[in-house]
Design a protein around this motif. Structure first.
Motif, PDB file in Angstrom:
ATOM      1  N   SER A   1       0.848  -1.190   0.000  1.00 38.69           N
ATOM      2  CA  SER A   1       0.000   0.000   0.000  1.00 38.69           C
ATOM      3  C   SER A   1       0.882   1.238   0.000  1.00 38.69           C
ATOM      4  O   SER A   1       2.068   1.178   0.326  1.00 38.69           O
ATOM      5  CB  SER A   1      -0.890  -0.007   1.250  1.00 38.69           C
ATOM      6  OG  SER A   1      -1.575   1.215   1.400  1.00 38.69           O
ATOM      7  N   SER A   2       0.279   2.375  -0.348  1.00 34.26           N
ATOM      8  CA  SER A   2       0.946   3.668  -0.197  1.00 34.26           C
ATOM      9  C   SER A   2       0.333   4.475   0.937  1.00 34.26           C
ATOM     10  O   SER A   2       0.756   5.621   1.167  1.00 34.26           O
ATOM     11  CB  SER A   2       0.847   4.475  -1.493  1.00 34.26           C
ATOM     12  OG  SER A   2       1.593   3.875  -2.517  1.00 34.26           O
ATOM     13  N   MET A   3      -0.647   3.919   1.627  1.00 32.34           N
ATOM     14  CA  MET A   3      -1.304   4.674   2.696  1.00 32.34           C
ATOM     15  C   MET A   3      -0.278   5.078   3.749  1.00 32.34           C
ATOM     16  O   MET A   3       0.560   4.283   4.152  1.00 32.34           O
ATOM     17  CB  MET A   3      -2.438   3.869   3.306  1.00 32.34           C
ATOM     18  CG  MET A   3      -3.591   3.640   2.338  1.00 32.34           C
ATOM     19  SD  MET A   3      -5.088   2.975   3.108  1.00 32.34           S
ATOM     20  CE  MET A   3      -4.562   1.294   3.479  1.00 32.34           C
ATOM     21  N   ALA A   4      -0.358   6.332   4.174  1.00 37.24           N
ATOM     22  CA  ALA A   4       0.682   6.900   5.033  1.00 37.24           C
ATOM     23  C   ALA A   4       0.096   7.675   6.209  1.00 37.24           C
ATOM     24  O   ALA A   4       0.360   8.873   6.365  1.00 37.24           O
ATOM     25  CB  ALA A   4       1.600   7.793   4.201  1.00 37.24           C
ATOM     26  N   PRO A   5      -0.703   7.008   7.066  1.00 38.05           N
ATOM     27  CA  PRO A   5      -1.134   7.697   8.283  1.00 38.05           C
ATOM     28  C   PRO A   5       0.098   8.033   9.113  1.00 38.05           C
ATOM     29  O   PRO A   5       0.943   7.174   9.353  1.00 38.05           O
ATOM     30  CB  PRO A   5      -2.032   6.663   8.971  1.00 38.05           C
ATOM     31  CG  PRO A   5      -1.540   5.338   8.480  1.00 38.05           C
ATOM     32  CD  PRO A   5      -1.106   5.591   7.059  1.00 38.05           C
TER      33      PRO A   5
END
Length: 589
Positions: free
Chosen positions: A466-470
């Protein structure tokens, strides 16, 4: 506190992408929905804050804070409402990554609620009978693309560890809205219109295309099936989603879509577990930038970009100057080269996390950046502590859907949640009032190239990259100073990195930082936000050797800066989100 009005603005349509076999920059990326750009006033609070992609969702979270809930309680209520009012982006049929920082202990934990591939899948999942990769939408629409959802388990686990209010109480705002109805916004209406041809299942057509006509902005939409599903989970817990009738219906929808059936089984749902991980933290100046490590590439790639840029005097430059933009683009290209080769689910591929953030390695990589000229080509480096296996770069596409929630409660607990069903409307399969994800298309469609394996290839039980960056940023004393994240597919990374630079380096307010004209690259052409780039910037960058494109870059960045007990929100002006505190009256509609 300044309150935020609702902004419904014009929306656009998704572009059909032709094939995942193509490199990302060979396809002109399209926003999930174009909503234009509406200037926002800064929102501040002395107590707490919820920033989310829809006013009704942010208000649901703030309601939980008023009722004595924690940041996690507010997150759960917010997510459940997002699944109703912004169903194309996230929901209980998808997955999420969450970073939680506990104010009392100072401990930060990363919760991995990413979807998993069914155990029965193999590397040929997205290949046709001749062994060639399927066209993207042929892979997406139907059961083949559906991974085991993780969101409901994540909500339950984090509530058990950090919640204060009763579990069932958190479901009330979403149940009430689902039963009483909510007004359809222009963004959702435009997306439905643009996707009507891909909505082939009866359940999704009956909901979004009643009588064959797409729902329209201003319509009141109810979802009694979703309300019933939420009541079941509220009363019986997450196990009622992963076992029993709901699980059976999910599997029936996945396997029963005749044109493109999937391999998800009830055992995949029953066996699903959220993973508790240590956040990946990267130093940047006097700060620690902490986020989600593998299977997300978010924290590693954001961390690499910032570390590479730390070798240049960016604070003396105009953020929108050709020189600052050049440095950002070149650092991004180097980081994306490493991302494509090394990053995947660490249970299936050895990811050199320590090596990718090693200061000596990044110093050597920074020396590859020419101050005045774009590199003709970039390639992955050789970080220390990596395995010797031969690898091929991953060329999988990531569609710019998803949603982000940033929350700080009155005790200082912080939540950064990025949540998704992958593409807009996911697999286009609806079950019991919610949409199922198409997360498996985040895997590489091909398992190897020229005899070298792709780290992010499809494997049973694996979590797709994923590229999700929380992200939560800490100061030198270990206190949080920024909570941030964004949707946007593979462009989440530059959206988040630039916002961090805006706040920490260029000393912008979080609202000004999220409103900055976008600059992104995924390793190839340099993309500027259409209609917002300064005059002459494209020409100056072209003269430096960059291939420049101007296009719509529709993020959904939501940020909270913490400054001596004062909270300052950044609400992305490209979408319809809102910032709400427990002291606000209902934002309503």
């Amino acid at each position: 506190m300044t309150t935020m009005r609702r902004f419904w603005t014009a929306a656009g349509l998704m572009v059909l992408m032709t094939s995942v076999a193509q490199a990302q920059d060979a396809v002109r990326p399209a926003p999930e929905a174009a909503t234009g750009f509406t200037e926002r006033e800064e929102v501040t609070s002395e107590t707490d804050m919820v920033v989310a992609a829809h006013p009704l969702a942010a208000e649901a979270g703030a309601r939980m804070l008023r009722e004595g809930g924690s940041a996690i309680d507010a997150m759960i209520a917010t997510q459940l409402v997002l699944g109703l009012v912004e169903p194309q982006s996230s929901g209980i049929g998808g997955g999420a990554f969450l970073i939680h920082r506990d104010a009392a202990s100072g401990r930060m934990i990363a919760y991995d609620g990413r979807e998993t591939a069914p155990n029965a899948v193999g590397p040929d999942l997205f290949l046709d009978d001749s062994g060639q990769p399927l066209a993207f939408l042929d892979a997406v629409v139907g059961g083949r693309s559906v991974g085991t959802p993780g969101t409901v388990r994540l909500l339950e686990l984090t509530h058990r560890l950090h919640g204060k209010l009763p579990w069932a109480q958190l479901f009330q705002p979403a149940i009430e809205l689902a039963e009483d109805g909510f007004p359809v916004g222009e963004r959702l209406a435009a997306l439905v219109e643009g996707e009507r041809e891909t909505m082939r299942q009866d359940a999704i057509r009956d909901y979004f295309l009643p009588g064959g006509q797409p729902i329209a902005a201003g319509d009141t939409l109810t979802n009694p099936d979703y309300a019933a599903t939420l009541r079941t989970i509220a009363e019986d817990g997450a196990s009622s989603f992963y076992e029993g009738e709901i699980a059976g219906d999910i599997v029936a929808a996945v396997q029963g879509f005749e044109a493109n059936p999937g391999l998800l089984e009830e055992s995949d749902l029953a066996d699903y577990r959220v993973l508790v991980r240590e956040p990946v933290c990267a130093p940047f100046r006097a700060y620690e930038v902490c986020g989600m490590g593998p299977p997300s590439s978010g924290a590693l790639t954001v961390g690499q970009i910032l570390a590479l840029l730390d070798h240049f005097d960016l604070e003396s430059l105009d953020p929108l100057s050709a020189q600052a933009t050049h440095f950002f683009a070149e650092a991004s290209r180097l980081a994306y080269a490493d991302r494509g080769l090394y990053m995947a689910d660490p249970a299936f591929a050895s990811v050199p996390t320590r090596g990718l953030l090693d200061p000596s390695y990044l110093t050597a990589r920074a020396q590859l950046i020419d101050r005045s000229r774009a590199a003709e080509a970039v390639s992955a480096g050789n970080p220390p502590w990596r395995e010797a296996a031969q690898r091929a770069p991953d060329r999988s596409l990531e569609i710019p859907s998803t949603s982000h929630v940033s929350i700080v409660d009155g005790e200082g607990n912080a939540v950064s949640l990025t949540t998704t069903i992958e593409a807009g409307f996911g697999s286009r399969l609806m079950v019991r009032g919610f949409l199922l994800n198409n997360e498996l298309t985040d895997f590489s469609f091909v398992a190897e190239e020229d005899g070298a394996t792709v780290a992010n290839r499809v494997e049973g039980g694996k979590r797709p990259r994923s590229s999700m960056a929380p992200t939560i940023v800490l100061d030198a004393s270990g206190e949080p100073v920024l909570v941030v994240g964004s949707p946007g597919g593979a462009r989440i990374i530059p959206y988040v990195a630039r916002t961090i630079l805006g706040v920490l380096l260029w000393e912008m307010s979080p609202q000004d930082a999220v409103s900055m004209p976008h600059v992104t690259t995924l390793g190839g052409p340099l993309d500027l936000e259409e209609g917002r780039a300064p005059a002459g910037l494209a020409d100056a960058l072209t003269a430096m050797g960059h291939e420049v494109r101007e296009m719509e870059l529709n993020s959904g960045i939501h940020a909270i800066a913490l400054e001596g007990g004062r909270l300052r929100a950044g609400v992305d002006p490209r979408r319809e989100g809102a910032a709400v505190s427990s002291g606000d009256v209902s934002q309503g509609d």
